[in-house]
Design a protein around this motif. Structure first.
Motif, short mmCIF file in Angstrom:
data_model
loop_
_atom_site.label_atom_id
_atom_site.label_comp_id
_atom_site.label_asym_id
_atom_site.label_seq_id
_atom_site.Cartn_x
_atom_site.Cartn_y
_atom_site.Cartn_z
N ILE A 16 0.82 -1.22 0.00
CA ILE A 16 0.00 0.00 0.00
C ILE A 16 0.85 1.27 0.00
N GLU A 17 2.06 1.19 0.54
CA GLU A 17 2.90 2.38 0.63
C GLU A 17 3.19 3.02 -0.73
N GLN A 18 3.09 2.25 -1.80
CA GLN A 18 3.31 2.78 -3.14
C GLN A 18 2.11 3.59 -3.64
N HIS A 19 0.98 3.47 -2.96
CA HIS A 19 -0.27 4.05 -3.46
C HIS A 19 -0.86 5.12 -2.52
N ILE A 20 -0.16 5.41 -1.42
CA ILE A 20 -0.67 6.40 -0.47
C ILE A 20 0.31 7.54 -0.31
N GLU A 21 -0.25 8.63 0.15
CA GLU A 21 0.55 9.81 0.48
C GLU A 21 0.28 10.14 1.93
N ILE A 22 1.33 10.33 2.70
CA ILE A 22 1.18 10.73 4.10
C ILE A 22 0.92 12.23 4.13
N VAL A 23 -0.22 12.63 4.68
CA VAL A 23 -0.59 14.05 4.69
C VAL A 23 -0.30 14.71 6.03
N ALA A 24 0.00 13.91 7.05
CA ALA A 24 0.40 14.44 8.36
C ALA A 24 1.09 13.33 9.12
N GLY A 25 2.11 13.70 9.89
CA GLY A 25 2.77 12.73 10.75
C GLY A 25 4.00 12.09 10.16
N ALA A 26 4.33 10.93 10.70
CA ALA A 26 5.56 10.21 10.36
C ALA A 26 5.44 9.48 9.03
N PRO A 27 6.58 9.27 8.36
CA PRO A 27 6.57 8.49 7.12
C PRO A 27 6.00 7.09 7.37
N GLY A 54 0.33 8.88 11.93
CA GLY A 54 0.16 9.62 10.69
C GLY A 54 -1.21 9.43 10.06
N PHE A 55 -1.52 10.35 9.15
CA PHE A 55 -2.75 10.29 8.36
C PHE A 55 -2.35 10.13 6.89
N TRP A 56 -3.17 9.40 6.14
CA TRP A 56 -2.85 9.16 4.74
C TRP A 56 -4.08 9.36 3.87
N GLU A 57 -3.82 9.50 2.58
CA GLU A 57 -4.87 9.48 1.57
C GLU A 57 -4.28 8.87 0.30
N ALA A 58 -5.15 8.45 -0.59
CA ALA A 58 -4.72 7.83 -1.85
C ALA A 58 -3.98 8.85 -2.71
N LYS A 59 -2.89 8.41 -3.35
CA LYS A 59 -2.18 9.28 -4.28
C LYS A 59 -3.02 9.55 -5.52
N ASP A 60 -3.65 8.49 -6.05
CA ASP A 60 -4.40 8.60 -7.30
C ASP A 60 -5.62 7.69 -7.23
N LEU A 61 -6.80 8.27 -7.09
CA LEU A 61 -8.02 7.47 -6.98
C LEU A 61 -8.34 6.70 -8.26
N LEU A 104 -13.54 3.20 -3.01
CA LEU A 104 -13.01 4.45 -2.46
C LEU A 104 -12.35 4.21 -1.11
N PRO A 105 -11.11 4.65 -0.91
CA PRO A 105 -10.42 4.42 0.35
C PRO A 105 -11.16 4.99 1.56
N GLU A 106 -11.84 6.13 1.39
CA GLU A 106 -12.55 6.70 2.54
C GLU A 106 -13.68 5.80 3.02
N TRP A 107 -14.24 4.97 2.16
CA TRP A 107 -15.26 3.99 2.57
C TRP A 107 -14.59 2.69 3.01
N HIS A 108 -13.68 2.23 2.19
CA HIS A 108 -13.04 0.93 2.45
C HIS A 108 -12.23 0.93 3.74
N PHE A 109 -11.60 2.04 4.08
CA PHE A 109 -10.76 2.11 5.27
C PHE A 109 -11.40 2.89 6.41
N ASP A 110 -12.73 3.03 6.36
CA ASP A 110 -13.44 3.63 7.48
C ASP A 110 -13.39 2.62 8.63
N GLY A 111 -12.80 3.01 9.73
CA GLY A 111 -12.66 2.11 10.87
C GLY A 111 -11.39 1.26 10.81
#
Length: 174
Positions: free
Chosen positions: A89-100, A149-156, A164-171
């Motif tokens: 997953i690390e290849q597909h996410i961007e850390i938007v806050a916090g540690a790498p 840290g907080f993350w979001e998808a680099k490219d939806l 959608l990651p916001e649904w799939h990773f809710d919780g």
């Protein structure tokens, strides 16, 4: 083809689930063995080429709770949460806050990254420590987790995201 393009999925996706019994949780090594065994069967027996692989391992759901000494929260229980491992997953996410992604805080607390929408929904903060406890009881042992840290998808539009990651990773605590 049109449906495949609209859903950003391959024309012939194959999805398998491997669920352990409660008395014998599955290790990551066992999950990887199952993944490889299924891939080999698809290749050798059905002659299906493997274009992409998505492997996700989830814990059961727990109660996500603030620590007992944390006065910022008025509720004993914030939400249900599970710990999730996703291969590559690390290849597909961007850390938007916090540690790498992949930073290690030490053995006393589990380091987790949280999808940004779920973090916003619960007003989680980077470097706060929470507890994971039994989903059906507030008694018993807990597992301390630090949100590093907080993350979001680099490219939806990436085929990696079959929902959608916001649904799939809710919780989910990555």
């Amino acid at each position: 083809s049109a449906k495949s393009e609209a859903l950003s999925r391959p024309v012939f996706p194959v999805r398998f689930f491997s669920k352990p019994v409660e008395q014998h949780p599955m290790s990551l090594e066992e999950a990887e063995y199952n993944r490889d065994w299924i891939m080999n069967m698809l290749l050798t027996q059905l002659k299906l080429p493997i274009k992409t692989v998505y492997m996700q391992c989830d814990s059961p759901f727990y109660q996500l709770r603030p620590r007992k000494d944390d006065a910022k929260y008025t509720r004993e229980y914030l939400d249900a949460a599970k710990v999730v491992y996703v291969q590559d997953i690390e290849q597909h996410i961007e850390i938007v806050a916090g540690a790498p992604f992949g930073s290690y805080a030490g053995p006393e607390v589990l380091s987790v990254w949280v999808e940004r929408h779920f973090a916003d929904e619960l007003a989680l903060q980077v470097d706060e420590v929470y507890e994971l406890g039994d989903l059906y009881s507030s008694a018993g042992e807990t597992i301390p987790v630090r949100v590093v840290g907080f993350w979001e998808a680099k490219d939806l539009a990436d085929h990696f995201w079959y929902s959608l990651p916001e649904w799939h990773f809710d919780g989910a605590l990555l």
